[in-house]
Scaffold this motif. Structure first.
Motif, PDB file in Angstrom:
ATOM      1  N   GLN A  81       0.831  -1.209   0.000  1.00  0.00           N
ATOM      2  CA  GLN A  81       0.000   0.000   0.000  1.00  0.00           C
ATOM      3  C   GLN A  81       0.865   1.258   0.000  1.00  0.00           C
ATOM      4  O   GLN A  81       0.569   2.234  -0.687  1.00  0.00           O
ATOM      5  CB  GLN A  81      -0.936   0.004   1.212  1.00  0.00           C
ATOM      6  CG  GLN A  81      -1.858   1.204   1.275  1.00  0.00           C
ATOM      7  CD  GLN A  81      -2.900   1.182   0.158  1.00  0.00           C
ATOM      8  OE1 GLN A  81      -3.509   0.159  -0.095  1.00  0.00           O
ATOM      9  NE2 GLN A  81      -3.092   2.305  -0.503  1.00  0.00           N
ATOM     10  N   PHE A  82       1.944   1.222   0.762  1.00  0.00           N
ATOM     11  CA  PHE A  82       2.894   2.335   0.798  1.00  0.00           C
ATOM     12  C   PHE A  82       3.432   2.617  -0.605  1.00  0.00           C
ATOM     13  O   PHE A  82       3.462   3.771  -1.056  1.00  0.00           O
ATOM     14  CB  PHE A  82       4.047   2.002   1.758  1.00  0.00           C
ATOM     15  CG  PHE A  82       5.202   2.954   1.685  1.00  0.00           C
ATOM     16  CD1 PHE A  82       5.181   4.151   2.369  1.00  0.00           C
ATOM     17  CD2 PHE A  82       6.320   2.632   0.930  1.00  0.00           C
ATOM     18  CE1 PHE A  82       6.249   5.031   2.305  1.00  0.00           C
ATOM     19  CE2 PHE A  82       7.395   3.515   0.854  1.00  0.00           C
ATOM     20  CZ  PHE A  82       7.362   4.711   1.540  1.00  0.00           C
ATOM     21  N   LEU A  83       3.854   1.570  -1.314  1.00  0.00           N
ATOM     22  CA  LEU A  83       4.390   1.743  -2.666  1.00  0.00           C
ATOM     23  C   LEU A  83       3.332   2.277  -3.627  1.00  0.00           C
ATOM     24  O   LEU A  83       3.610   3.180  -4.427  1.00  0.00           O
ATOM     25  CB  LEU A  83       4.968   0.424  -3.187  1.00  0.00           C
ATOM     26  CG  LEU A  83       6.212  -0.084  -2.463  1.00  0.00           C
ATOM     27  CD1 LEU A  83       6.613  -1.452  -3.010  1.00  0.00           C
ATOM     28  CD2 LEU A  83       7.365   0.896  -2.573  1.00  0.00           C
ATOM     29  N   ASP A  84       2.113   1.726  -3.543  1.00  0.00           N
ATOM     30  CA  ASP A  84       1.017   2.219  -4.400  1.00  0.00           C
ATOM     31  C   ASP A  84       0.728   3.691  -4.140  1.00  0.00           C
ATOM     32  O   ASP A  84       0.567   4.475  -5.080  1.00  0.00           O
ATOM     33  CB  ASP A  84      -0.257   1.392  -4.167  1.00  0.00           C
ATOM     34  CG  ASP A  84      -0.178  -0.001  -4.744  1.00  0.00           C
ATOM     35  OD1 ASP A  84       0.734  -0.270  -5.575  1.00  0.00           O
ATOM     36  OD2 ASP A  84      -1.027  -0.830  -4.366  1.00  0.00           O
ATOM     37  N   ASN A  88       1.291   7.021  -6.670  1.00  0.00           N
ATOM     38  CA  ASN A  88       0.156   7.877  -7.001  1.00  0.00           C
ATOM     39  C   ASN A  88       0.301   9.306  -6.480  1.00  0.00           C
ATOM     40  O   ASN A  88      -0.663  10.072  -6.464  1.00  0.00           O
ATOM     41  CB  ASN A  88      -1.144   7.259  -6.487  1.00  0.00           C
ATOM     42  CG  ASN A  88      -1.508   6.019  -7.273  1.00  0.00           C
ATOM     43  OD1 ASN A  88      -1.440   6.018  -8.504  1.00  0.00           O
ATOM     44  ND2 ASN A  88      -1.892   4.956  -6.578  1.00  0.00           N
ATOM     45  N   GLY A  89       1.508   9.652  -6.031  1.00  0.00           N
ATOM     46  CA  GLY A  89       1.783  11.029  -5.645  1.00  0.00           C
ATOM     47  C   GLY A  89       1.470  11.389  -4.209  1.00  0.00           C
ATOM     48  O   GLY A  89       1.530  12.559  -3.836  1.00  0.00           O
ATOM     49  N   PHE A  90       1.129  10.409  -3.389  1.00  0.00           N
ATOM     50  CA  PHE A  90       0.856  10.686  -1.981  1.00  0.00           C
ATOM     51  C   PHE A  90       2.133  10.576  -1.169  1.00  0.00           C
ATOM     52  O   PHE A  90       3.145  10.052  -1.643  1.00  0.00           O
ATOM     53  CB  PHE A  90      -0.184   9.697  -1.435  1.00  0.00           C
ATOM     54  CG  PHE A  90      -1.515   9.804  -2.110  1.00  0.00           C
ATOM     55  CD1 PHE A  90      -2.339  10.897  -1.891  1.00  0.00           C
ATOM     56  CD2 PHE A  90      -1.958   8.811  -2.976  1.00  0.00           C
ATOM     57  CE1 PHE A  90      -3.569  11.000  -2.513  1.00  0.00           C
ATOM     58  CE2 PHE A  90      -3.179   8.900  -3.598  1.00  0.00           C
ATOM     59  CZ  PHE A  90      -3.990  10.001  -3.380  1.00  0.00           C
TER      60      PHE A  90
END
Length: 179
Positions: A81-84, A88-90
């Protein structure tokens, strides 16, 4: 009379060690769990060094300690989730998600399996009950407050948790484990 069994996340650090002592003083049977969440022998914070610290503390306090490997759960539920999010710019904070997914969810399920009534953590924050709902609130000592890292915890995870509440220098009455 049998003591109430509490499973405490033991990192080997000061916060969880103090929580262990305070729980014992309150009369709980403390059962320590060291959660290994990452596999990197070259990391600055090596899990084996942290585990050795947890073993030392638990030996001094006569607390049973179990080491549980949650690296797969961490990679699946936190790091992916961290990588996703990052792609995605978060600007993700994996500690927040780890608390929600591993340190309070998976950990609480384990505690129930071994017959514990509650889990405990060395986090500095308060759990507040309103009606039948539980919420995270800031610790008495705002300089040590860690409520930000726990803000995603749902009421269903908090109702069986105990946290270390740091006293404010002005308010020594707030010290200890909130029960």
């Amino acid at each position: 009379m049998k003591k109430e069994k509490i499973v405490l996340g033991m990192s080997g650090g000061v916060d969880s060690s103090v929580a262990a002592i305070l729980l014992q003083k309150k009369g709980f049977e403390v059962y320590g769990v060291f959660m290994k969440n990452w596999d990197d022998k070259n990391a600055i914070c090596n899990a084996e060094d942290d585990y050795a610290d947890a073993v030392s503390v638990c030996n001094q306090l006569n607390i049973h300690l179990k080491k549980i490997n949650y690296t797969k759960e961490y990679k699946d539920r936190v790091f992916s989730q961290f990588l996703d999010d990052h792609k995605n710019g978060f600007t993700p904070n994996p500690d927040v998600l780890c608390n929600k997914e591993i340190k309070f969810d998976v950990f609480q399920k384990y505690a129930k399996q071994i017959g514990a009534t509650k889990i405990a953590s060395g986090h500095y924050a308060k759990i507040v009950k309103e009606n039948d709902n539980f919420f995270i609130s800031k610790a008495s000592d705002r300089t040590k407050d860690q409520s930000y890292f726990l803000y995603q915890l749902k009421s269903s995870l908090l109702h069986n948790c105990l946290l270390y509440t740091s006293p404010s220098p002005r308010d020594q009455r707030g010290s200890g484990i909130a029960t």
